[in-house]
Design an enzyme around this catalytic site. Structure first.
Site, mmCIF file in Angstrom:
data_model
loop_
_atom_site.group_PDB
_atom_site.id
_atom_site.type_symbol
_atom_site.label_atom_id
_atom_site.label_comp_id
_atom_site.label_asym_id
_atom_site.label_seq_id
_atom_site.Cartn_x
_atom_site.Cartn_y
_atom_site.Cartn_z
ATOM 1 C CB SER A 91 19.052 4.640 0.414
ATOM 2 O OG SER A 91 18.745 3.476 1.140
ATOM 3 C CG ASN A 92 14.587 1.333 1.180
ATOM 4 O OD1 ASN A 92 14.348 0.499 0.314
ATOM 5 N ND2 ASN A 92 15.393 1.094 2.189
ATOM 6 C CE LYS A 169 11.073 8.140 17.919
ATOM 7 N NZ LYS A 169 11.779 7.705 19.161
ATOM 8 C CG LEU A 170 4.011 1.422 17.529
ATOM 9 C CD1 LEU A 170 4.532 0.111 16.918
ATOM 10 C CD2 LEU A 170 3.419 1.172 18.906
ATOM 11 C CB ILE A 171 2.528 3.455 12.447
ATOM 12 C CG1 ILE A 171 3.737 3.726 11.552
ATOM 13 C CG2 ILE A 171 1.251 4.015 11.829
ATOM 14 C CD1 ILE A 171 4.007 5.189 11.270
ATOM 15 C CG ASN A 185 8.279 -1.288 7.790
ATOM 16 O OD1 ASN A 185 8.908 -0.239 7.671
ATOM 17 N ND2 ASN A 185 8.719 -2.304 8.510
ATOM 18 C CG HIS A 187 12.226 -5.824 9.231
ATOM 19 N ND1 HIS A 187 12.495 -5.021 10.320
ATOM 20 C CD2 HIS A 187 12.795 -7.039 9.510
ATOM 21 C CE1 HIS A 187 13.204 -5.713 11.205
ATOM 22 N NE2 HIS A 187 13.408 -6.932 10.738
HETATM 23 N N1 LIG Z 1 2.593 0.061 13.976
HETATM 24 C C1 LIG Z 1 3.805 -0.161 13.377
HETATM 25 N N2 LIG Z 1 4.740 0.814 13.380
HETATM 26 C C2 LIG Z 1 5.944 0.586 12.759
HETATM 27 C C3 LIG Z 1 6.224 -0.651 12.160
HETATM 28 C C4 LIG Z 1 5.205 -1.672 12.179
HETATM 29 O O1 LIG Z 1 5.385 -2.782 11.624
HETATM 30 N N3 LIG Z 1 4.021 -1.378 12.784
HETATM 31 N N4 LIG Z 1 7.476 -0.876 11.575
HETATM 32 C C5 LIG Z 1 8.527 -0.005 12.057
HETATM 33 C C6 LIG Z 1 9.830 -0.204 11.362
HETATM 34 N N5 LIG Z 1 10.604 -1.182 12.133
HETATM 35 C C7 LIG Z 1 10.933 -2.347 11.515
HETATM 36 O O2 LIG Z 1 10.722 -2.561 10.310
HETATM 37 C C8 LIG Z 1 10.998 -0.918 13.451
HETATM 38 C C9 LIG Z 1 11.404 0.360 13.781
HETATM 39 C C10 LIG Z 1 11.797 0.648 15.096
HETATM 40 C C11 LIG Z 1 11.790 -0.345 16.064
HETATM 41 C C12 LIG Z 1 12.178 -0.008 17.465
HETATM 42 O O3 LIG Z 1 12.445 -0.887 18.263
HETATM 43 N N6 LIG Z 1 12.210 1.312 17.764
HETATM 44 C C13 LIG Z 1 12.668 1.779 19.100
HETATM 45 C C14 LIG Z 1 12.939 3.285 19.043
HETATM 46 C C15 LIG Z 1 14.139 3.571 18.121
HETATM 47 C C16 LIG Z 1 14.452 5.069 18.063
HETATM 48 O O4 LIG Z 1 13.557 5.892 18.347
HETATM 49 O O5 LIG Z 1 15.618 5.393 17.702
HETATM 50 C C17 LIG Z 1 11.595 1.521 20.145
HETATM 51 O O6 LIG Z 1 10.398 1.543 19.822
HETATM 52 O O7 LIG Z 1 12.022 1.366 21.292
HETATM 53 C C18 LIG Z 1 11.416 -1.629 15.726
HETATM 54 C C19 LIG Z 1 11.034 -1.929 14.426
HETATM 55 C C20 LIG Z 1 8.107 1.448 11.996
HETATM 56 N N7 LIG Z 1 6.857 1.584 12.729
HETATM 57 N N1 LIG Z 2 13.145 -2.093 11.400
HETATM 58 C C1 LIG Z 2 13.244 -0.980 10.525
HETATM 59 C C2 LIG Z 2 14.570 -0.971 9.817
HETATM 60 O O1 LIG Z 2 15.558 -1.429 10.349
HETATM 61 N N2 LIG Z 2 14.541 -0.449 8.593
HETATM 62 C C3 LIG Z 2 15.755 -0.407 7.824
HETATM 63 O O2 LIG Z 2 16.388 0.862 7.978
HETATM 64 C C4 LIG Z 2 17.171 1.094 6.800
HETATM 65 C C5 LIG Z 2 16.830 2.472 6.296
HETATM 66 O O3 LIG Z 2 17.689 2.797 5.238
HETATM 67 P P1 LIG Z 2 17.335 4.069 4.320
HETATM 68 O O4 LIG Z 2 17.032 5.215 5.250
HETATM 69 O O5 LIG Z 2 18.585 4.266 3.518
HETATM 70 O O6 LIG Z 2 16.138 3.693 3.471
HETATM 71 C C6 LIG Z 2 16.772 0.017 5.771
HETATM 72 O O7 LIG Z 2 17.740 -1.007 5.729
HETATM 73 C C7 LIG Z 2 15.483 -0.518 6.332
HETATM 74 O O8 LIG Z 2 15.231 -1.884 5.984
#
Ligand SMILES: Nc1nc2c(c(=O)[nH]1)N[C@@H](CN(C=O)c1ccc(C(=O)N[C@@H](CCC(=O)O)C(=O)O)cc1)CN2
Ligand SMILES: NCC(=O)N[C@@H]1O[C@H](COP(=O)([O-])[O-])[C@@H](O)[C@H]1O
Length: 293
Positions: A91-92, A169-171, A185, A187
């Site tokens: 949606s975003n 996933k981690l970037i 990003n 959040h």
């Molecule tokens: N280098 C970065 N990569 C990402 C960031 C960031 O700030 N720096 N933001 C995330 C988005 N995010 C929060 O906003 C976030 C997404 C996922 C996780 C997390 O714990 N993921 C799990 C795996 C989940 C899955 O694969 O279903 C994990 O790593 O164990 C935390 C925060 C996007 N990338």
């Molecule tokens: N930590 C990352 C995280 O939780 N992100 C959150 O996932 C949803 C994605 O919705 P969308 O796919 O409808 O945009 C959003 O609420 C976003 O803030």
């Protein structure tokens, strides 16, 4: 550009946006927000407290020896080329795409990256002829690309800005280095609270409710090597109600996400992000260049 902005007192004729310190008026009982209110447009009555403005030393991203938005004046410059990363409904992504098509965002989504090729965001991309790239390479997504292949793909599409929108996933650090001060990003909490590994989707809202927090809201931040530790660029605040479920709170926050992310992306595309001396990024208002948000 290195614009040193002194407090208003020494700069007659120009007013800087005062950082409002939201305080209730003395003796005024804060009114409840939303449905509990008596049907008026209620909010806690606030007054701006004018504190002497901190001296703002601002630098456009280019002047700060970083990549990202150039030093052009706000609104100038070519349309930016956007890559959006999603893992879910998107949606975003759709809000950003619609804002780009409608002219609010001075850019175009040129590629969609996902770890879940069957997700809603990928479907939206395909139905709008936006190329879909799978990253990272996983057991259940063997068509995924490697980090070098991802970088090559983004270069081939001449991507300027990377936007994470529910990507889970981690970037990798290689991408962070390739796009300095050019990866955002969204959040769904008021970082630094309720962020980091394990905080995504409904897990975030469950933690907020369990904590007893009375307010939550989305954060737009620049992305660094770790989850959710990059510099905060924009936030919105929503109330948390006593009877909230994670789903109700998620919907309230998501509504604000769609607006604040589009505003932040629009600012980045128009080179209206300026970096304060202490490294905090500020959005320069499109309407009044003396106002920093
Ligand atoms: N280098 C970065 N990569 C990402 C960031 C960031 O700030 N720096 N933001 C995330 C988005 N995010 C929060 O906003 C976030 C997404 C996922 C996780 C997390 O714990 N993921 C799990 C795996 C989940 C899955 O694969 O279903 C994990 O790593 O164990 C935390 C925060 C996007 N990338
Ligand atoms: N930590 C990352 C995280 O939780 N992100 C959150 O996932 C949803 C994605 O919705 P969308 O796919 O409808 O945009 C959003 O609420 C976003 O803030």
């Amino acid at each position: 550009m290195d614009a040193t902005v002194a407090p208003p007192a020494t700069r007659p004729g120009r007013s800087l946006h005062s950082n409002p310190a939201l305080t209730t008026r003395r003796g005024t009982r804060p009114r409840p927000w939303g449905p509990a209110a008596s049907g008026q447009a209620n909010a806690v009555r606030c007054e701006l407290s004018r504190r002497p403005e901190p001296r703002l030393v601002l630098r456009a991203a280019a002047d700060a020896q970083q990549g990202g938005g150039g030093g052009e004046a706000a609104g100038a410059g070519r349309r930016k080329r956007l890559a959006v990363f999603v893992s879910g409904g998107g949606s975003n992504f759709r809000a950003i795409h619609e804002a780009a098509l409608g002219g609010e965002v001075h850019g175009d989504v040129v590629v969609l990256v996902t770890d879940k090729p069957g997700c809603g965001g990928a479907e939206h991309a395909r139905s709008n002829d936006i190329p879909v790239v799978v990253f990272p390479k996983l057991k259940n997504a063997p068509e995924g690309v490697s980090v070098p292949e991802l970088l090559d793909t983004l270069r081939e599409h001449q991507v300027d800005i990377v936007l994470l929108a529910g990507y889970l996933k981690l970037i990798p650090a290689e991408l962070i280095r390739e796009y300095p001060r050019s990866i955002l990003n969204i959040h769904p909490s008021l970082l630094p609270a309720f962020g980091g590994k394990g905080y995504y989707g409904l897990k975030v809202h469950k933690a907020v409710i369990a904590s007893g927090a009375r307010y939550s809201g989305p954060t737009v931040h620049f992305v660094d090597e770790h989850y959710d530790t990059g510099k905060t660029l924009a936030q919105r605040v929503v109330p948390v109600f006593a009877d909230d479920t994670p789903e109700l709170l998620a919907a309230r926050v998501l509504h604000e996400e769609h607006q604040v992310y589009v505003e932040a992306v629009a600012a980045l595309c128009e080179d209206r992000i300026l970096w304060r001396e202490d490294g905090v990024p500020l959005i320069q208002s499109r309407l009044n260049p003396d106002v920093y948000l």
